[in-house]
Enzyme design. Structure first.
Site, PDB file in Angstrom:
ATOM      1  N   TYR A   1      33.043  43.531  44.236  1.00 11.20           N
ATOM      2  CA  TYR A   1      31.653  43.961  44.359  1.00 11.20           C
ATOM      3  C   TYR A   1      31.041  43.659  45.715  1.00 11.20           C
ATOM      4  O   TYR A   1      30.141  44.374  46.175  1.00 11.20           O
ATOM      5  CB  TYR A   1      30.802  43.338  43.246  1.00 11.20           C
ATOM      6  CG  TYR A   1      30.585  41.850  43.349  1.00 11.20           C
ATOM      7  CD1 TYR A   1      29.432  41.333  43.907  1.00 11.20           C
ATOM      8  CD2 TYR A   1      31.534  40.946  42.864  1.00 11.20           C
ATOM      9  CE1 TYR A   1      29.217  39.964  43.986  1.00 11.20           C
ATOM     10  CE2 TYR A   1      31.332  39.587  42.932  1.00 11.20           C
ATOM     11  CZ  TYR A   1      30.180  39.097  43.494  1.00 11.20           C
ATOM     12  OH  TYR A   1      29.981  37.745  43.586  1.00 11.20           O
TER      13      TYR A   1
ATOM     14  N   ASP B   1      32.178  43.464  37.572  1.00 12.68           N
ATOM     15  CA  ASP B   1      32.042  43.414  39.027  1.00 12.68           C
ATOM     16  C   ASP B   1      32.828  44.533  39.713  1.00 12.68           C
ATOM     17  O   ASP B   1      32.488  44.937  40.831  1.00 12.68           O
ATOM     18  CB  ASP B   1      32.542  42.068  39.571  1.00 12.68           C
ATOM     19  CG  ASP B   1      31.676  40.896  39.145  1.00 12.68           C
ATOM     20  OD1 ASP B   1      30.528  41.128  38.713  1.00 12.68           O
ATOM     21  OD2 ASP B   1      32.148  39.750  39.246  1.00 12.68           O
TER      22      ASP B   1
ATOM     23  N   HIS C   1      30.083  40.709  30.437  1.00 12.44           N
ATOM     24  CA  HIS C   1      30.236  40.572  31.887  1.00 12.44           C
ATOM     25  C   HIS C   1      31.702  40.723  32.303  1.00 12.44           C
ATOM     26  O   HIS C   1      32.003  41.396  33.284  1.00 12.44           O
ATOM     27  CB  HIS C   1      29.683  39.225  32.349  1.00 12.44           C
ATOM     28  CG  HIS C   1      29.469  39.149  33.824  1.00 12.44           C
ATOM     29  ND1 HIS C   1      28.550  39.932  34.485  1.00 12.44           N
ATOM     30  CD2 HIS C   1      30.074  38.390  34.778  1.00 12.44           C
ATOM     31  CE1 HIS C   1      28.592  39.655  35.769  1.00 12.44           C
ATOM     32  NE2 HIS C   1      29.503  38.734  35.979  1.00 12.44           N
ATOM     33  N   LYS C   2      32.573  40.109  31.563  1.00 17.39           N
ATOM     34  CA  LYS C   2      34.011  40.237  31.791  1.00 17.39           C
ATOM     35  C   LYS C   2      34.715  40.033  30.453  1.00 17.39           C
ATOM     36  O   LYS C   2      34.179  39.371  29.545  1.00 17.39           O
ATOM     37  CB  LYS C   2      34.526  39.190  32.790  1.00 17.39           C
ATOM     38  CG  LYS C   2      33.902  39.266  34.169  1.00 17.39           C
ATOM     39  CD  LYS C   2      34.421  38.153  35.077  1.00 17.39           C
ATOM     40  CE  LYS C   2      33.708  38.183  36.423  1.00 17.39           C
ATOM     41  NZ  LYS C   2      34.185  37.105  37.331  1.00 17.39           N
TER      42      LYS C   2
ATOM     43  N   TYR D   1      35.008  36.537  29.588  1.00 18.51           N
ATOM     44  CA  TYR D   1      33.744  35.893  29.221  1.00 18.51           C
ATOM     45  C   TYR D   1      33.177  36.624  28.003  1.00 18.51           C
ATOM     46  O   TYR D   1      32.183  37.346  28.101  1.00 18.51           O
ATOM     47  CB  TYR D   1      32.752  35.929  30.379  1.00 18.51           C
ATOM     48  CG  TYR D   1      33.170  35.142  31.599  1.00 18.51           C
ATOM     49  CD1 TYR D   1      33.909  33.970  31.482  1.00 18.51           C
ATOM     50  CD2 TYR D   1      32.829  35.575  32.875  1.00 18.51           C
ATOM     51  CE1 TYR D   1      34.291  33.251  32.596  1.00 18.51           C
ATOM     52  CE2 TYR D   1      33.207  34.850  34.006  1.00 18.51           C
ATOM     53  CZ  TYR D   1      33.947  33.695  33.853  1.00 18.51           C
ATOM     54  OH  TYR D   1      34.330  32.973  34.955  1.00 18.51           O
TER      55      TYR D   1
ATOM     56  N   ASP E   1      23.635  39.374  36.663  1.00 14.90           N
ATOM     57  CA  ASP E   1      24.402  39.968  37.755  1.00 14.90           C
ATOM     58  C   ASP E   1      24.964  41.337  37.365  1.00 14.90           C
ATOM     59  O   ASP E   1      25.030  42.270  38.160  1.00 14.90           O
ATOM     60  CB  ASP E   1      25.594  39.083  38.153  1.00 14.90           C
ATOM     61  CG  ASP E   1      25.316  37.604  38.131  1.00 14.90           C
ATOM     62  OD1 ASP E   1      24.396  37.168  37.420  1.00 14.90           O
ATOM     63  OD2 ASP E   1      26.054  36.869  38.803  1.00 14.90           O
TER      64      ASP E   1
ATOM     65  N   ARG F   1      19.412  34.298  42.769  1.00 12.99           N
ATOM     66  CA  ARG F   1      20.230  35.486  43.052  1.00 12.99           C
ATOM     67  C   ARG F   1      20.469  36.307  41.786  1.00 12.99           C
ATOM     68  O   ARG F   1      20.516  37.539  41.852  1.00 12.99           O
ATOM     69  CB  ARG F   1      21.555  35.117  43.708  1.00 12.99           C
ATOM     70  CG  ARG F   1      22.338  36.368  44.122  1.00 12.99           C
ATOM     71  CD  ARG F   1      23.321  36.109  45.223  1.00 12.99           C
ATOM     72  NE  ARG F   1      24.546  35.506  44.767  1.00 12.99           N
ATOM     73  CZ  ARG F   1      25.263  34.628  45.467  1.00 12.99           C
ATOM     74  NH1 ARG F   1      24.806  34.220  46.656  1.00 12.99           N
ATOM     75  NH2 ARG F   1      26.384  34.143  45.019  1.00 12.99           N
TER      76      ARG F   1
ATOM     77  N   GLY G   1      17.608  38.337  41.381  1.00 12.35           N
ATOM     78  CA  GLY G   1      17.625  39.315  42.463  1.00 12.35           C
ATOM     79  C   GLY G   1      18.518  40.497  42.153  1.00 12.35           C
ATOM     80  O   GLY G   1      18.155  41.656  42.401  1.00 12.35           O
ATOM     81  N   TRP G   2      19.700  40.216  41.598  1.00 13.64           N
ATOM     82  CA  TRP G   2      20.595  41.311  41.181  1.00 13.64           C
ATOM     83  C   TRP G   2      19.878  42.228  40.188  1.00 13.64           C
ATOM     84  O   TRP G   2      19.942  43.464  40.295  1.00 13.64           O
ATOM     85  CB  TRP G   2      21.837  40.751  40.496  1.00 13.64           C
ATOM     86  CG  TRP G   2      22.883  40.081  41.326  1.00 13.64           C
ATOM     87  CD1 TRP G   2      23.382  38.811  41.151  1.00 13.64           C
ATOM     88  CD2 TRP G   2      23.621  40.630  42.431  1.00 13.64           C
ATOM     89  NE1 TRP G   2      24.370  38.547  42.073  1.00 13.64           N
ATOM     90  CE2 TRP G   2      24.536  39.641  42.867  1.00 13.64           C
ATOM     91  CE3 TRP G   2      23.596  41.860  43.090  1.00 13.64           C
ATOM     92  CZ2 TRP G   2      25.421  39.846  43.924  1.00 13.64           C
ATOM     93  CZ3 TRP G   2      24.462  42.074  44.157  1.00 13.64           C
ATOM     94  CH2 TRP G   2      25.356  41.074  44.565  1.00 13.64           C
TER      95      TRP G   2
END
Length: 639
Positions: A55, A105, A149-150, A153, A160, A230, A233-234
């Site tokens: 990413y 990602d 997310h993954k 996970y 994110d 962050r 922010g994402w």
């Protein structure tokens, strides 16, 4: 749309003009650093890790794409293509990518695949994008439907991930006519906010574990224990980027703007009161060991300024953005002995779980190392800088609408899914034949762009400040062309007299319908002749040049490229504004309160703005900006 006072607008513009008064924009300075550091590949060369599909590369390249659109300098496009081609095989396979990991990602660089497919038409880019879309189709989900997310996970959504997947998902859906996906995209944001939002502060926790099995998750709520700047922010960047693709007519679009309008007021409460930056752990400004962090600060500035520019946020938030941007330049920008700038104090990573285990504690977030020129900070810095550099120009076109004709010029081609679509000198045509870049220039000046698909009427021209008619069709282009009629001339003439700005762009006599187009031009004292010139042969581009010197419209532009155009004749009230060798090339006319601009060529379509073909000494991109400024400045009609 958010309403705001003229006083706030003017104060913000004055502050921005003062802050951006340097010669070379910050976006271009940081982009220059990236082209030096990552000359051959995008990787952290001081670390023992090869370049791979991830990413960070996608984020940084997307920021360079924005600089390309802002400058017309194709060196950025060529760099993007060079880096992406290191991964993309002719059959669309992506080197180093593993779908079976279902890592969200991995989706992010797909945005550049879509750009490259737009620009080149090469099938390998679409095939690669299809692979990433297939991953999304198969991505494991929570019971509600939120993307994990993954795969490693399980049951987890992280803030994110919204930036990693949703902008690509939305743009892909627009390109390939999959509007059914928009509800799913909107739901990802809704579910993430619902499950991660803290009611007391309005901030969003970094992650959420549906199963409550993770040690970092709250056993009752599943939320992680801290707010990471962050991560928010994402999420904020994802919101403003996805809104570029969700149709304004979609019944659920407002859910995204409402989420943004909840998040940003909460975020700005935690700005450093001294310099406006944000800290690594957002709400612990005075916490021991906490520090101002670059990437989160840049992401928030980008989201705020773009949100204001697009009308999602109240312009009063520009005060926060301006303060933060000054703090970014003060705290995070350094200059080396070669004059290159660098971004300092970006945390290299912060995650949850894994091995070694990351528990999401305050101490954990402060333990990760800080890196210079980390791409997760550099990309948002460039994008924030582009937004900051654009904002002062919005006043030029504020309240004005630029309409382009798609009735007299109405050519069709097969779209990406085989459907018929109009193209050739249209805002939505992103290929070399389109006006997408010119449309973006108008948008960057604060004007709206729209398309008129029917014959002009007093009603559909009512709110247009500028009306552009380009290259009316001949029978070889369209089976049943719509020719300009006397009634059209009457409607357009009355609109011009009332203050409208009319732009007439023809073509050489073999490629444009001149006879009927001339009935309109002659109403303003201008005629297209039957003489063609600048017929460029053997790709000798100098045959298409015109040299300018302190031109009243093009100001600082010295040299432009216009090929295969038809010349003009003028009489009162018209006057020539560019002549060469006894030929009139451009003309204007003042009629009532309005203005007319005429040129015998479509001229500033993408092929001659994007820098991929013309040598750098041709200044068509700058000329397009100057013409757009002039048209908007002389337009008196506002909505």
């Amino acid at each position: 749309m958010v309403k705001f006072s003229a006083k706030i607008w003017i104060l913000c513009l004055l502050a921005f003009n003062a802050a951006t008064a340097q010669v070379t924009p910050w976006s271009e300075r940081m982009a220059a650093t990236m082209l030096v550091i990552h000359k051959d590949s995008v990787a952290y060369h001081n670390e023992k890790r090869d370049a791979h599909w991830e990413y960070e590369t996608g984020l940084m390249l997307k920021s360079l794409e924005q600089v390309w659109y802002r400058t017309g300098d194709a060196k950025y496009f060529r760099f993007i293509q060079k880096i992406m081609d290191q991964y993309i095989q002719d059959n669309g396979d992506i080197q180093t990518y593993k779908m079976d990991e279902y890592n969200i990602d991995f989706i992010t660089p797909g945005r550049l695949l879509l750009t490259l497919y737009h620009e080149t038409g090469k099938e390998k880019y679409r095939l690669a994008a299809d692979i990433l879309k297939k991953q999304l189709d198969q991505q494991p989900r929570t019971n509600e439907g939120g993307f994990w997310h993954k795969k490693r996970y399980p049951n987890q959504m992280w803030l994110d991930g919204l930036y990693m997947a949703e902008p690509f998902y939305a743009e892909y859906s627009v390109m390939f006519d999959q509007s059914k996906n928009f509800d799913d995209i909107i739901n990802q944001f809704v579910w993430m906010e619902k499950n991660a939002r803290d009611e007391k502060t309005g901030l969003l926790y970094h992650g959420w574990d549906e199963s409550r099995q993770q040690k970092w998750s709250d056993p009752k709520t599943g939320k992680s224990p801290n707010f990471w700047s962050r991560a928010m922010g994402w999420y904020a960047m994802a919101l403003v980027d996805v809104l570029d693709y969700i149709p304004t007519t979609h019944p659920r679009r407002s859910e995204l703007t409402t989420i943004l309008q909840r998040l940003i007021p909460a975020v700005v409460k935690y700005q450093d009161p001294t310099d406006g930056c944000w800290y690594q752990v957002t709400d612990r400004i005075t916490g021991k060991g906490n520090y101002r962090e670059a990437s989160g600060s840049c992401m928030f500035v980008y989201a705020i300024v773009k949100g204001v520019r697009k009308g999602y946020l109240n312009p009063s938030f520009m005060i926060n953005a301006q303060k933060a941007y000054k703090g970014i330049l003060k705290n995070f920008i350094s200059i080396d002995s070669q004059g290159l700038i660098h971004l300092e104090k970006t945390v290299s990573v912060s995650g949850l779980g894994g091995n070694p285990y990351r528990d999401g504690s305050y101490e954990y977030y402060l333990s990760e190392k800080i890196r210079q020129d980390d791409l997760k900070g550099v990309g948002p810095f460039i994008m924030a800088s582009v937004e900051m550099e654009t904002y002062p120009t919005l006043a030029i076109g504020k309240g004005k609408t630029v309409a382009i004709d798609n009735f007299f010029n109405r050519e069709f081609r097969k779209g990406y899914t085989g459907q018929q679509e109009t193209f050739h000198y249209t805002w939505n045509d992103h290929k070399d034949s389109g006006y997408s870049l010119w449309g973006q220039i108008f948008n960057d000046y604060g004007a709206k762009t729209t398309t008129i698909e029917e014959a002009p009427t007093a009603q559909n021209l009512k709110n247009a400040s500028v009306y552009i008619i380009v290259d009316p069709d001949t029978p070889k282009e369209t089976a049943s062309p719509n020719y300009i009629q006397s009634k059209d001339v009457k409607v357009i003439t009355e609109w011009v007299k009332a203050g409208g700005v009319l732009v007439l762009l023809a073509n050489d006599t073999s490629n444009a319908e001149i006879k009927h187009f001339n009935t309109l031009a002659k109403a303003f004292g201008i005629s297209f002749t039957d003489k063609n010139r600048n017929m460029v042969k053997n790709n000798i581009l100098e045959q298409g040049k015109f040299e300018l010197n302190n031109h009243p419209i093009f100001k600082d532009v010295k040299k432009i490229y216009v090929k295969e155009l038809v010349t003009l004749t003028v009489k009162e009230p018209a006057k020539a504004v560019l002549e060469e060798g006894g030929d009139v090339i451009m003309a204007t006319a003042k009629v009532g309160k309005g203005t007319v601009f005429v040129l015998g060529d479509p001229w500033i379509y993408n092929e001659y703005l994007n820098g991929k073909r013309l040598p750098v000494d041709f200044e068509n991109f700058k000329a397009a900006k100057r013409l757009s400024e002039w048209l908007l400045n002389v337009a008196s009609i506002k909505k």
